[in-house]
Write a protein that holds these residues in place. Structure first.
Motif, short mmCIF file in Angstrom:
data_model
loop_
_atom_site.label_atom_id
_atom_site.label_comp_id
_atom_site.label_asym_id
_atom_site.label_seq_id
_atom_site.Cartn_x
_atom_site.Cartn_y
_atom_site.Cartn_z
N GLN A 151 0.83 -1.21 0.00
CA GLN A 151 0.00 0.00 0.00
C GLN A 151 0.86 1.26 0.00
OE1 GLN A 151 -2.46 -0.78 3.42
NE2 GLN A 151 -3.94 -1.98 2.22
N ALA A 152 1.97 1.22 0.73
CA ALA A 152 2.87 2.39 0.77
C ALA A 152 3.43 2.67 -0.62
CB ALA A 152 4.00 2.15 1.76
N MET A 153 3.81 1.63 -1.35
CA MET A 153 4.36 1.83 -2.70
C MET A 153 3.32 2.47 -3.62
SD MET A 153 7.49 0.96 -2.70
CE MET A 153 7.67 1.32 -0.97
N GLN A 154 2.06 2.09 -3.47
CA GLN A 154 1.01 2.70 -4.28
C GLN A 154 0.82 4.18 -3.92
OE1 GLN A 154 -2.24 -0.07 -3.56
NE2 GLN A 154 -1.91 -0.99 -5.58
N ARG A 155 0.90 4.48 -2.62
CA ARG A 155 0.80 5.89 -2.20
C ARG A 155 1.98 6.70 -2.72
NH1 ARG A 155 -0.61 3.47 2.65
NH2 ARG A 155 1.44 3.90 3.54
N TYR A 156 3.18 6.12 -2.64
CA TYR A 156 4.37 6.82 -3.13
C TYR A 156 4.22 7.13 -4.62
CZ TYR A 156 6.83 5.29 1.15
OH TYR A 156 7.22 5.06 2.44
N ALA A 157 3.74 6.15 -5.38
CA ALA A 157 3.58 6.36 -6.82
C ALA A 157 2.62 7.51 -7.09
CB ALA A 157 3.08 5.07 -7.48
N ALA A 158 1.52 7.56 -6.35
CA ALA A 158 0.54 8.64 -6.54
C ALA A 158 1.15 9.99 -6.16
CB ALA A 158 -0.71 8.37 -5.70
N CYS A 159 1.92 10.02 -5.09
CA CYS A 159 2.58 11.28 -4.67
C CYS A 159 3.57 11.75 -5.72
CB CYS A 159 3.29 11.08 -3.34
SG CYS A 159 2.19 10.98 -1.93
N TYR A 160 4.36 10.82 -6.26
CA TYR A 160 5.34 11.19 -7.28
C TYR A 160 4.64 11.72 -8.54
CZ TYR A 160 9.26 9.09 -4.73
OH TYR A 160 10.23 8.80 -3.81
N ARG A 161 3.53 11.10 -8.93
CA ARG A 161 2.80 11.57 -10.12
C ARG A 161 2.25 12.98 -9.90
NH1 ARG A 161 4.03 7.97 -13.47
NH2 ARG A 161 3.52 5.78 -13.19
N ALA A 162 1.72 13.22 -8.70
CA ALA A 162 1.21 14.56 -8.39
C ALA A 162 2.35 15.58 -8.38
CB ALA A 162 0.49 14.54 -7.04
N ALA A 163 3.49 15.19 -7.84
CA ALA A 163 4.65 16.09 -7.81
C ALA A 163 5.12 16.41 -9.23
CB ALA A 163 5.77 15.47 -6.99
N ALA A 164 5.11 15.40 -10.11
CA ALA A 164 5.52 15.62 -11.50
C ALA A 164 4.59 16.61 -12.19
CB ALA A 164 5.54 14.29 -12.25
#
Length: 197
Positions: A151-164
Motif C-alpha cells: 500500500q505504501a508503494m502505491q501511495r508513493y507512486a501517486a505522490c510522485y505523479r502529483a509532484a511531477a
C-alpha cells in the motif's frame, strides 16, 4: 613598505619559517622563493553581470528556481530510506526467492533515495542524507508488513505523479515520473512475494 609574498605574511617571517623547515638549500626542493616583481600576473577574468532573475530563468533544470521543491524532496528521501530499511528487514524474515526479491527492492529504494538526494543537492547546494535510523524490526507478521509496504508503494507512486504534475522543472518532472514507475513496479514485486508465501 613591506613587500608581501602572501597576503597577510611578510617576507622576513616567511624566510625565518622556511629556514626552520628547510635549513639547507636542496636541489630537489619543489619550492622556490620568487620576488614579487618576477611573479607573472594572472589574466584578468571578465565577469558578466547578470541579474539574479535572469540567471534563475536560464537554469531550468534542477536550478535555484526549483528550490520550492526542497522540503518535498527531503520528505521523499526520508520515505525511500524508510522503505529501504523496511524491505531489508523483511528480506531477512522471508526465506528463499522472496527474500532475495525484497533485498533487491531495498537496494533499488536506496538508489532512488540517492537520485533524489542528488537532485536536492543540485538545486540547493546542500547535501541532504539523513543519518541511518535503524529502528526496531516490525513486530507484526510478515504478511501484514508486506501488505503495508504494498500500500505504501502505491501511495508513493501517486505522490510522485502529483509532484511531477506540479513542477515546471523538466528534470524534476522526469525524476518524479521515473520514481512513480519504480514505486508501482515495487508494489507488484511485493505482491509476487506474497503470492509465493
Amino acid at each position: 613598505m613591506q613587500e608581501e609574498l602572501l597576503p597577510g605574511c611578510d617576507r622576513q617571517v616567511f624566510e625565518r619559517v622556511w629556514k626552520r623547515v628547510m635549513p639547507n638549500e636542496r636541489g630537489d626542493c619543489p619550492f622556490e622563493v620568487v620576488e614579487a616583481a618576477a611573479r607573472p600576473s594572472l589574466p584578468a577574468v571578465v565577469v558578466q553581470d547578470t541579474p539574479a532573475e535572469e540567471e534563475e530563468e536560464t537554469v531550468t533544470c534542477l536550478g535555484p528556481s526549483s528550490a520550492v521543491h526542497g522540503p518535498q524532496l527531503q520528505q521523499y528521501i526520508d520515505q525511500e530510506l524508510a522503505a529501504h530499511r523496511c524491505c531489508q528487514a523483511l528480506a531477512r524474515r522471508v526465506p528463499g526467492a522472496g527474500g532475495r526479491m525484497l533485498s533487491g527492492l531495498a537496494a533499488e529504494q536506496r538508489r532512488r533515495a540517492k537520485r533524489l538526494s542528488t537532485a536536492y543537492f543540485l538545486i540547493s547546494g546542500v547535501r541532504y542524507w539523513p543519518a541511518d535510523r535503524g529502528g526496531a524490526p516490525s513486530p507484526q507478521p510478515v504478511q501484514a508488513a508486506l501488505r503495508e509496504q504494498f500500500q505504501a508503494m502505491q501511495r508513493y507512486a501517486a505522490c510522485y505523479r502529483a509532484a511531477a504534475a506540479g513542477t515546471a522543472d523538466p528534470c524534476l518532472e522526469s525524476l518524479f515520473h521515473e520514481s512513480a514507475d519504480e514505486a508501482e513496479a515495487h508494489a507488484w514485486v511485493i505482491r509476487g512475494v506474497l503470492e509465493q508465501m
